[in-house]
Design an enzyme around this catalytic site. Structure first.
Site, PDB file in Angstrom:
ATOM      1  N   MET A  30      13.670 -42.262  59.534  1.00 57.76           N
ATOM      2  CA  MET A  30      14.945 -42.927  59.816  1.00 57.76           C
ATOM      3  C   MET A  30      16.071 -42.194  59.090  1.00 57.76           C
ATOM      4  O   MET A  30      17.143 -42.758  58.843  1.00 57.76           O
ATOM      5  CB  MET A  30      14.884 -44.399  59.388  1.00 57.76           C
ATOM      6  CG  MET A  30      13.823 -45.173  60.175  1.00 57.76           C
ATOM      7  SD  MET A  30      14.199 -46.914  60.389  1.00 57.76           S
ATOM      8  CE  MET A  30      14.292 -47.449  58.706  1.00 57.76           C
ATOM      9  N   GLY A  36      10.140 -36.558  49.475  1.00 55.55           N
ATOM     10  CA  GLY A  36       8.928 -37.138  50.070  1.00 55.55           C
ATOM     11  C   GLY A  36       8.841 -36.801  51.560  1.00 55.55           C
ATOM     12  O   GLY A  36       7.785 -36.389  52.052  1.00 55.55           O
ATOM     13  N   HIS A  37       9.969 -36.942  52.270  1.00 53.12           N
ATOM     14  CA  HIS A  37       9.965 -36.605  53.699  1.00 53.12           C
ATOM     15  C   HIS A  37       9.680 -35.117  53.896  1.00 53.12           C
ATOM     16  O   HIS A  37       8.947 -34.728  54.799  1.00 53.12           O
ATOM     17  CB  HIS A  37      11.335 -36.900  54.328  1.00 53.12           C
ATOM     18  CG  HIS A  37      11.703 -38.349  54.359  1.00 53.12           C
ATOM     19  ND1 HIS A  37      12.667 -38.888  53.541  1.00 53.12           N
ATOM     20  CD2 HIS A  37      11.245 -39.371  55.120  1.00 53.12           C
ATOM     21  CE1 HIS A  37      12.794 -40.175  53.801  1.00 53.12           C
ATOM     22  NE2 HIS A  37      11.940 -40.507  54.751  1.00 53.12           N
ATOM     23  N   GLN A  61      13.225 -52.943  63.675  1.00 53.36           N
ATOM     24  CA  GLN A  61      12.440 -53.201  62.461  1.00 53.36           C
ATOM     25  C   GLN A  61      13.281 -53.772  61.323  1.00 53.36           C
ATOM     26  O   GLN A  61      12.800 -53.911  60.209  1.00 53.36           O
ATOM     27  CB  GLN A  61      11.675 -51.950  62.028  1.00 53.36           C
ATOM     28  CG  GLN A  61      12.513 -50.803  61.506  1.00 53.36           C
ATOM     29  CD  GLN A  61      11.670 -49.551  61.284  1.00 53.36           C
ATOM     30  OE1 GLN A  61      11.327 -48.850  62.212  1.00 53.36           O
ATOM     31  NE2 GLN A  61      11.352 -49.263  60.024  1.00 53.36           N
ATOM     32  N   GLY A 148       3.484 -41.110  55.422  1.00 57.39           N
ATOM     33  CA  GLY A 148       3.328 -41.091  53.966  1.00 57.39           C
ATOM     34  C   GLY A 148       2.452 -42.243  53.472  1.00 57.39           C
ATOM     35  O   GLY A 148       2.526 -43.353  53.990  1.00 57.39           O
ATOM     36  N   VAL A 177       4.618 -38.527  46.888  1.00 54.46           N
ATOM     37  CA  VAL A 177       5.267 -37.493  46.067  1.00 54.46           C
ATOM     38  C   VAL A 177       5.950 -38.200  44.905  1.00 54.46           C
ATOM     39  O   VAL A 177       6.644 -39.207  45.106  1.00 54.46           O
ATOM     40  CB  VAL A 177       6.312 -36.706  46.892  1.00 54.46           C
ATOM     41  CG1 VAL A 177       6.887 -35.563  46.081  1.00 54.46           C
ATOM     42  CG2 VAL A 177       5.671 -36.181  48.170  1.00 54.46           C
ATOM     43  N   SER A 186      11.779 -42.108  46.146  1.00 53.93           N
ATOM     44  CA  SER A 186      12.326 -43.043  47.115  1.00 53.93           C
ATOM     45  C   SER A 186      13.838 -42.904  47.084  1.00 53.93           C
ATOM     46  O   SER A 186      14.420 -42.639  46.015  1.00 53.93           O
ATOM     47  CB  SER A 186      11.935 -44.467  46.712  1.00 53.93           C
ATOM     48  OG  SER A 186      12.781 -45.392  47.357  1.00 53.93           O
TER      49      SER A 186
HETATM   50  O1  PAF Z   1       8.939 -45.178  57.573  1.00 51.52           O
HETATM   51  C1  PAF Z   1       9.950 -45.081  58.314  1.00 51.52           C
HETATM   52  O2  PAF Z   1      10.895 -44.364  58.018  1.00 51.52           O
HETATM   53  C2  PAF Z   1      10.008 -45.898  59.600  1.00 51.52           C
HETATM   54  O3  PAF Z   1       9.406 -47.132  59.452  1.00 51.52           O
HETATM   55  C3  PAF Z   1       9.436 -45.152  60.829  1.00 51.52           C
HETATM   56  C4  PAF Z   1       7.957 -44.869  60.680  1.00 51.52           C
HETATM   57  C5  PAF Z   1      10.175 -43.828  61.015  1.00 51.52           C
HETATM   58  C6  PAF Z   1       9.645 -45.984  62.079  1.00 51.52           C
HETATM   59  O4  PAF Z   1      10.979 -46.258  62.305  1.00 51.52           O
END
Ligand code: PAF
Length: 287
Positions: A30, A36-37, A61, A148, A177, A186
């Protein structure tokens, strides 16, 4: 890096790579990226010819419309970060690409995995996650999907969804991480005060103590392990504990006994300076 905003252009690009026999790894995000990403992207790059990262702030979500509005969207910075590690494709769709009005509804039985822990705090959250990940997979059709371990409940739910779909997509769980002092990375960590930041590594320290207890005892007891964690967190000055649970990694049911599982995970959220800090440790995973 190619930046593609509609499904058709993404699918055309990916079909060309597929026809050349190239493998595709996918990292859904997102945005508001951090180290971490990037670790997910780097692992995906090591294992695939082409890596697609999606940035899509998924409205379904969020429980609170205010949170959705406030969600950070530093897109220029995110793009720089993705380029710096060599990500080849960024998929940046509008809501209408992901959720066209004629999109059939998907329904998976989550067997209650969406209800405890994070699910109890955010009703409906995981249904939204399943909906968007399912849709993104339908569009990207990757060989491998990278998620993750930090969001362990999310990982388990997506694993369940893929099993129900009888999907051939390989799900890769990428380890947490951490900063040098053990704090899980985070985007929320920057909201901690200097005192809160100094206290936060205790979470990982306590998870490691629980791991040591489980590994060093001939007959470790899951209830004692939880008691030990709660006692230590309090002793080190962390009073606001949202939850600390030792669960089965497949079902997310609280473990009554370590003998009852081959996959035990300790999951916790503590609140420091009003910031919810999520962490977990895999105590064991046996075949
Ligand atoms: O972990 C996230 O960033 C979100 O929940 C995801 C998996 C991209 C779904 O929108």
């Amino acid at each position: 890096m190619q930046v593609l905003t509609n499904n058709q252009s993404l699918q055309d690009a990916l079909n060309t790579f597929r026809n050349e026999g190239k493998t595709i790894g996918f990292v859904p995000t997102m945005g508001a990226l951090h180290e971490g990403h990037l670790t997910l992207i780097v692992e995906a790059l090591q294992e695939n010819d082409i890596v697609v990262c999606s940035i899509f702030v998924n409205p379904t979500q969020f429980n609170d419309p205010e949170d959705l509005k406030k969600y950070p969207r530093p897109i220029e910075r995110d793009m720089q970060m993705l380029k710096s590690v060599g990500c080849q494709i960024l998929f940046l769709p509008e809501v209408s690409e992901i959720y066209p009005s004629d999109l059939p509804e998907v329904n998976f039985d989550l067997y209650g995995l969406d209800l405890p822990m994070e699910g109890a705090k955010r009703p409906g959250h995981f249904k939204g996650v399943v909906q968007v990940v399912h849709r993104l997979l339908e569009i990207v059709k990757p060989d491998s999907l990278y998620m993750g371990q930090k969001d362990f409940q999310q990982y388990s739910i997506i694993a369940l969804m893929l099993r129900q779909m009888k999907s051939k997509i390989r799900l890769v769980r990428v380890p947490i991480v951490r900063e040098d002092d053990g704090l899980a990375m985070s985007s929320r960590n920057v909201r901690l005060s200097p005192e809160g930041r100094a206290k936060a590594p205790i979470i990982h320290k306590v998870l490691k103590e629980v791991e040591y207890y489980v590994e060093s005892q001939p007959f470790p007891d899951s209830k004692k392990a939880k008691e030990l964690a709660l006692e230590l967190l309090k002793k080190y000055g962390i009073d606001n504990i949202d939850y600390f649970e030792i669960v089965d990694g497949h079902t997310l049911q609280v473990l009554q006994s370590f003998d009852a599982s081959n996959f035990a995970v300790a999951c916790t959220v503590v609140v420091i300076d009003g910031v919810r800090l999520l962490d977990n440790i895999i105590l064991f995973e046996r075949n």
